[in-house]
Design a protein around this motif. Structure first.
Motif, short mmCIF file in Angstrom:
data_model
loop_
_atom_site.label_atom_id
_atom_site.label_comp_id
_atom_site.label_asym_id
_atom_site.label_seq_id
_atom_site.Cartn_x
_atom_site.Cartn_y
_atom_site.Cartn_z
N SER A 183 0.85 -1.18 0.00
CA SER A 183 0.00 0.00 0.00
C SER A 183 0.89 1.24 0.00
O SER A 183 1.91 1.28 0.69
CB SER A 183 -0.90 0.01 1.24
N PHE A 184 0.50 2.24 -0.79
CA PHE A 184 1.24 3.50 -0.83
C PHE A 184 0.61 4.54 0.10
O PHE A 184 0.91 5.73 -0.01
CB PHE A 184 1.27 4.06 -2.25
N LYS A 185 -0.24 4.10 0.98
CA LYS A 185 -0.96 5.03 1.85
C LYS A 185 0.02 5.90 2.64
O LYS A 185 0.99 5.42 3.22
CB LYS A 185 -1.85 4.26 2.83
N GLY A 186 -0.24 7.20 2.60
CA GLY A 186 0.59 8.15 3.33
C GLY A 186 1.78 8.66 2.55
O GLY A 186 2.48 9.56 3.01
N VAL A 205 -3.76 4.68 -11.25
CA VAL A 205 -3.01 3.55 -10.69
C VAL A 205 -2.50 3.90 -9.30
O VAL A 205 -2.66 3.12 -8.35
CB VAL A 205 -1.84 3.18 -11.63
N PHE A 206 -1.90 5.06 -9.16
CA PHE A 206 -1.35 5.45 -7.85
C PHE A 206 -2.46 5.70 -6.84
O PHE A 206 -2.32 5.35 -5.66
CB PHE A 206 -0.44 6.68 -8.01
N ALA A 211 -1.78 6.07 -2.72
CA ALA A 211 -0.89 7.22 -2.65
C ALA A 211 -1.68 8.52 -2.63
O ALA A 211 -2.81 8.60 -3.11
CB ALA A 211 0.06 7.22 -3.84
N LYS A 212 -1.06 9.55 -2.06
CA LYS A 212 -1.59 10.90 -2.20
C LYS A 212 -0.90 11.47 -3.42
O LYS A 212 0.29 11.80 -3.39
CB LYS A 212 -1.30 11.74 -0.95
N GLY A 245 7.14 19.44 -0.84
CA GLY A 245 7.49 18.48 0.20
C GLY A 245 7.02 17.07 -0.10
O GLY A 245 6.60 16.33 0.80
N LEU A 246 7.11 16.66 -1.37
CA LEU A 246 6.68 15.32 -1.74
C LEU A 246 7.76 14.30 -1.42
O LEU A 246 8.94 14.63 -1.25
CB LEU A 246 6.34 15.28 -3.24
#
Length: 462
Positions: A183-186, A205-206, A211-212, A245-246
């Protein structure tokens, strides 16, 4: 290299050296040729050919004329509409099409376009078939033991049809999502879609993986593809990632078969760095087949030194993901690519795939629980200067005795502290002069030294 098709398809300025007539004739030949192969094997069903296109204004013109040629020859044309090159390769392979066609000039400006041919295995078309296409364009076709001044049209119920096949593109998106192991959460991810093929695919997809997602250059208007955007203009994404700030950023080219990365500090992670990061990740897990990563002659000195330190073997091919893939296939390798961001993960795809590359880089970040900048530890890239010189005749310029003498002089001067590489572009009238050395000043000095000779010999345009 063929008369019309280079290392990455038939490419040129739309309606100048690549015209609607060319597209129609290519469609005519492919529709007839694959149908004839079927007929000779006792199969009377029409050839099935899948087509995708990028966002250039001329892509619609080429799509319609290709389709006109295909159906006139009796083939059924399946339209993916605006999509990526790797999606066409995926659909051609998984849905058992006779071949695929992608309309795109990749990273070139909008006024150029191209026709890429893909075989039924999702791979770049073999040279034998491309030669037959070129022979037909030149009016001297000889195939199936006969000479053809013209190939027959289909009639009555044998005329082909068009099929809206957006479902194929959607299944490709589902396939990419299925490859997400974490999971790309956060995670805050920036995407630069180059106003090209990935504009309506990558974010979905993201987002699906949690993902955000922040997107730039996803508003194509037909003339802004690659315009100060995407992997060939990485500065915009570097600034965007740093200012917002990515955690990481990914930039694609016009047809999304390339990907370059940006770390959380805004630093570039190019194709060589991607090969290092993922190759080391696979090596540490014991999954790097043959312990070999396939590169091209353009890869950096520093990459090879880092591979030596990590105990990873490497191979070098000619420039072009086609040659990388051929070596991988012939030698059982699973990872290869180019500095430009064409990365091939042969377990998952038969061609370079920018979105897939970004997913695999995310996988390493999530598995190692490290920032992208931290994954670069152990890799020191040598300074490199590359100048693209527009010339009247790239082969004559490269083969010129005085140019060759200048190249030898630079090679001797650098010794084992660097290298020079001079090669012809596979898609444009360019001579590429590249030097790697300990400092950028040294690189620039020796590039200028060779380019000056090319200019003095009268090869340079303008």
């Amino acid at each position: 290299m063929g008369r019309y098709f280079g290392t990455d398809g038939f490419r040129g300025e739309a309606n100048n050296n690549l015209t609607a007539d060319h597209a129609y004739k290519i469609g005519r030949f492919l529709g007839w040729y694959y149908g004839e192969i079927k007929r000779q094997n006792g199969d009377d069903t029409p050839a099935r050919i899948v087509i995708g296109k990028d966002t250039r204004r001329s892509s619609y013109m080429f799509e319609y004329t290709l389709v006109g040629g295909l159906v006139a020859s009796g083939a059924d044309a399946y339209l993916l509409h605006v999509t990526t090159t790797p999606s066409v390769a995926y659909v051609a392979r998984t849905d058992e099409f006779d071949c695929g066609i992608m309309i795109s000039a990749s990273h070139n400006p909008y006024y150029d376009n191209g026709i890429k041919l893909i075989n039924g295995n999702g791979e770049k078309m073999d040279e034998g078939t491309i030669t037959l296409v070129e022979d037909y364009l030149d009016g001297k076709l000889e195939v199936f033991w006969e000479k053809y001044e013209e190939i027959p049209f289909a009639h009555t119920s044998k005329i082909g049809r068009t099929v809206d096949y957006v479902s194929g593109r959607n299944r490709y998106i589902g396939y990419l999502i299925s490859l997400g192991l974490y999971s790309f959460k956060g995670v805050k991810v920036g995407l630069d879609c180059a106003n090209g093929s990935s504009w309506n695919l990558a974010k979905s997809v993201f987002d699906a993986l949690g993902a955000k997602t922040y997107v730039i250059n996803a508003e194509p208007d037909g003339t802004n593809i690659n315009n100060n955007a995407g992997s060939t203009h990485i500065g915009g994404l570097q600034k965007f990632v740093a200012e917002n700030g990515l955690d990481v950023g990914f930039a694609y080219d016009g047809d999304a078969d390339r990907c370059l990365c940006v770390d959380e500090k805004g630093n570039l992670i190019d194709g060589d760095a991607i090969l290092y990061i993922y190759g080391k990740y696979m090596k540490e897990r014991g999954k790097l087949e043959n312990n070999t990563v396939v590169t091209t002659v353009m890869s950096n000195f520093g990459l090879y030194k880092a591979f030596d330190e990590a105990g990873i073997d490497y191979a070098k091919t000619a420039v072009g993901d086609k040659y990388v893939y051929e070596y991988m296939t012939n030698n059982g390798c699973i990872l290869g690519g180019e500095q430009s961001g064409h990365i091939i993960f042969s377990k998952y795809a038969s061609t370079g795939d920018g979105i897939l590359t970004s997913l695999k880089m995310m996988e390493v970040m999530m598995a190692r629980k490290k920032k992208m900048s931290e994954l670069m530890e152990g890799l020191h890239i040598y300074p490199q200067v590359l100048e693209n010189v527009r010339v009247t005749d790239k082969k004559a310029a490269q083969d010129d005795a005085d140019v060759q003498s200048a190249v030898r002089a630079v090679t001797e001067a650098l010794g084992d502290t660097g290298r020079i590489l001079v090669r012809e572009s596979g898609t444009e009238p360019l001579l590429r002069v590249m030097v790697e050395a300990e400092t950028e000043e040294i690189c620039k000095k020796y590039v200028d030294q060779v380019v000056d000779v090319v200019k003095k010999k009268g090869y340079v345009i303008g």
